[in-house]
Design a protein around this motif. Sequence first.
Motif, PDB file in Angstrom:
ATOM      1  N   TRP A  56      -6.834   0.280   6.151  1.00  0.00           N
ATOM      2  CA  TRP A  56      -6.842  -0.382   4.841  1.00  0.00           C
ATOM      3  C   TRP A  56      -8.264  -0.861   4.499  1.00  0.00           C
ATOM      4  N   VAL A  57      -9.200   0.062   4.638  1.00  0.00           N
ATOM      5  CA  VAL A  57     -10.593  -0.218   4.297  1.00  0.00           C
ATOM      6  C   VAL A  57     -10.860   0.252   2.862  1.00  0.00           C
ATOM      7  N   ASP A  58     -11.991  -0.151   2.332  1.00  0.00           N
ATOM      8  CA  ASP A  58     -12.444   0.301   1.015  1.00  0.00           C
ATOM      9  C   ASP A  58     -13.571   1.292   1.236  1.00  0.00           C
ATOM     10  N   ALA A  59     -13.205   2.510   1.586  1.00  0.00           N
ATOM     11  CA  ALA A  59     -14.202   3.489   2.028  1.00  0.00           C
ATOM     12  C   ALA A  59     -15.193   3.849   0.927  1.00  0.00           C
ATOM     13  N   ASP A  60     -14.730   3.926  -0.332  1.00  0.00           N
ATOM     14  CA  ASP A  60     -15.634   4.327  -1.412  1.00  0.00           C
ATOM     15  C   ASP A  60     -16.210   3.131  -2.170  1.00  0.00           C
ATOM     16  N   ARG A  61     -15.936   1.927  -1.692  1.00  0.00           N
ATOM     17  CA  ARG A  61     -16.512   0.696  -2.230  1.00  0.00           C
ATOM     18  C   ARG A  61     -16.244   0.521  -3.725  1.00  0.00           C
ATOM     19  N   ASP A  62     -14.998   0.822  -4.114  1.00  0.00           N
ATOM     20  CA  ASP A  62     -14.620   0.619  -5.519  1.00  0.00           C
ATOM     21  C   ASP A  62     -13.707  -0.595  -5.687  1.00  0.00           C
ATOM     22  N   SER A  63     -13.656  -1.433  -4.659  1.00  0.00           N
ATOM     23  CA  SER A  63     -12.827  -2.655  -4.606  1.00  0.00           C
ATOM     24  C   SER A  63     -11.364  -2.377  -4.288  1.00  0.00           C
ATOM     25  N   CYS A  64     -10.973  -1.109  -4.164  1.00  0.00           N
ATOM     26  CA  CYS A  64      -9.588  -0.758  -3.861  1.00  0.00           C
ATOM     27  C   CYS A  64      -9.501  -0.288  -2.415  1.00  0.00           C
ATOM     28  N   ASN A  65      -8.757  -1.026  -1.588  1.00  0.00           N
ATOM     29  CA  ASN A  65      -8.605  -0.564  -0.214  1.00  0.00           C
ATOM     30  C   ASN A  65      -7.593   0.577  -0.155  1.00  0.00           C
ATOM     31  N   THR A  66      -7.402   1.105   1.024  1.00  0.00           N
ATOM     32  CA  THR A  66      -6.566   2.304   1.154  1.00  0.00           C
ATOM     33  C   THR A  66      -5.141   2.063   0.671  1.00  0.00           C
ATOM     34  N   ARG A  67      -4.577   0.913   1.000  1.00  0.00           N
ATOM     35  CA  ARG A  67      -3.213   0.618   0.532  1.00  0.00           C
ATOM     36  C   ARG A  67      -3.135   0.675  -0.992  1.00  0.00           C
ATOM     37  N   MET A  68      -4.078   0.044  -1.664  1.00  0.00           N
ATOM     38  CA  MET A  68      -4.050   0.017  -3.121  1.00  0.00           C
ATOM     39  C   MET A  68      -4.285   1.410  -3.706  1.00  0.00           C
ATOM     40  N   GLU A  69      -5.153   2.180  -3.068  1.00  0.00           N
ATOM     41  CA  GLU A  69      -5.393   3.555  -3.540  1.00  0.00           C
ATOM     42  C   GLU A  69      -4.104   4.372  -3.518  1.00  0.00           C
ATOM     43  N   VAL A  70      -3.322   4.226  -2.441  1.00  0.00           N
ATOM     44  CA  VAL A  70      -2.072   4.976  -2.345  1.00  0.00           C
ATOM     45  C   VAL A  70      -1.077   4.497  -3.395  1.00  0.00           C
ATOM     46  N   LEU A  71      -0.964   3.196  -3.573  1.00  0.00           N
ATOM     47  CA  LEU A  71      -0.042   2.667  -4.580  1.00  0.00           C
ATOM     48  C   LEU A  71      -0.400   3.168  -5.974  1.00  0.00           C
ATOM     49  N   ILE A  72      -1.677   3.165  -6.301  1.00  0.00           N
ATOM     50  CA  ILE A  72      -2.113   3.638  -7.613  1.00  0.00           C
ATOM     51  C   ILE A  72      -1.812   5.126  -7.768  1.00  0.00           C
ATOM     52  N   ALA A  73      -2.122   5.907  -6.733  1.00  0.00           N
ATOM     53  CA  ALA A  73      -1.946   7.359  -6.815  1.00  0.00           C
ATOM     54  C   ALA A  73      -0.487   7.767  -6.898  1.00  0.00           C
ATOM     55  N   GLU A  74       0.407   7.040  -6.223  1.00  0.00           N
ATOM     56  CA  GLU A  74       1.795   7.477  -6.128  1.00  0.00           C
ATOM     57  C   GLU A  74       2.721   6.850  -7.167  1.00  0.00           C
ATOM     58  N   SER A  75       2.231   5.884  -7.934  1.00  0.00           N
ATOM     59  CA  SER A  75       3.089   5.299  -8.958  1.00  0.00           C
ATOM     60  C   SER A  75       3.423   6.345 -10.016  1.00  0.00           C
ATOM     61  N   ARG A  76       4.679   6.417 -10.399  1.00  0.00           N
ATOM     62  CA  ARG A  76       5.129   7.400 -11.393  1.00  0.00           C
ATOM     63  C   ARG A  76       4.779   6.991 -12.816  1.00  0.00           C
ATOM     64  N   VAL A  77       4.367   5.753 -12.985  1.00  0.00           N
ATOM     65  CA  VAL A  77       3.845   5.266 -14.262  1.00  0.00           C
ATOM     66  C   VAL A  77       2.495   4.644 -13.955  1.00  0.00           C
ATOM     67  N   PRO A  78       1.635   4.456 -14.972  1.00  0.00           N
ATOM     68  CA  PRO A  78       0.355   3.808 -14.669  1.00  0.00           C
ATOM     69  C   PRO A  78       0.568   2.451 -14.001  1.00  0.00           C
ATOM     70  N   ALA A  79      -0.008   2.280 -12.839  1.00  0.00           N
ATOM     71  CA  ALA A  79       0.156   1.029 -12.106  1.00  0.00           C
ATOM     72  C   ALA A  79      -0.578  -0.103 -12.815  1.00  0.00           C
ATOM     73  N   THR A  80      -0.026  -1.290 -12.725  1.00  0.00           N
ATOM     74  CA  THR A  80      -0.691  -2.488 -13.225  1.00  0.00           C
ATOM     75  C   THR A  80      -1.587  -3.017 -12.121  1.00  0.00           C
ATOM     76  N   VAL A  81      -2.879  -3.108 -12.415  1.00  0.00           N
ATOM     77  CA  VAL A  81      -3.857  -3.472 -11.393  1.00  0.00           C
ATOM     78  C   VAL A  81      -4.632  -4.693 -11.870  1.00  0.00           C
ATOM     79  N   GLY A  82      -4.608  -5.749 -11.076  1.00  0.00           N
ATOM     80  CA  GLY A  82      -5.303  -6.975 -11.415  1.00  0.00           C
ATOM     81  C   GLY A  82      -6.662  -7.075 -10.770  1.00  0.00           C
ATOM     82  N   SER A  83      -7.221  -8.261 -10.792  1.00  0.00           N
ATOM     83  CA  SER A  83      -8.551  -8.478 -10.227  1.00  0.00           C
ATOM     84  C   SER A  83      -8.543  -8.179  -8.732  1.00  0.00           C
ATOM     85  N   GLY A  84      -9.682  -7.700  -8.278  1.00  0.00           N
ATOM     86  CA  GLY A  84      -9.777  -7.334  -6.874  1.00  0.00           C
ATOM     87  C   GLY A  84      -8.954  -6.128  -6.505  1.00  0.00           C
TER      88      GLY A  84
END
Length: 215
Positions: A56-84
Amino acid sequence: MITARGLLAAALLALPLAAPAAAAPAVALPVADAVAALPVAAESRDGYTRSAFKHWVDADRDSCNTRMEVLIAESRVPATVGSGCKVTAGEWFSYYDGVTVTAPGGLDIDHMVPLAEAWDSGASAWSAERREQYANDLDAERSLVAVTARTNRSKSDQDPADWLPPLADARCTYLSDWVGTKLRWGLSVDEPEREALAGLAGGCGQETVDYEPAP
């Protein structure tokens, strides 16, 4: 790039540039052939700790760690993403049990081949850097998958000889994802695991295992 000086620099500039290393080609195999391609070896968990795999690192330094990247990618609708880059809502289909989830707190990000199983199957000999790459593998679609916390914790670190998705219709996909992940990372199987995979493959004749060898 570090360059030499003077005449050495001129000499180097006269040489052709080395071509970048070619990416390993993608592989597609019938599922039975993919199972047969897996190396068989005894497993050992000696020395394993979960902390050996930094995840669960932020390999590309875009503030999104691996867990968040997967959640964003796999959501069937645009995910709601807050600060951080905190994902607060979306819609996910947990294919292990056929459940749709809208609150990310109900989801785990499952390592298709669990970290302990990877250790048993060859990762114990890897460098810490390669284990980190494995634990945060966003380059293969099924290395990491969002599923209900309940099914992920039921699975724990078990291989297909001991655990399969509760939804029967998911099992051929799970077989393909498991075998593809092991082949991608050059991981072995033990004999009970190989027998279980071969048995499953007999009922999944139309399934194809697609993977790219990890760099």
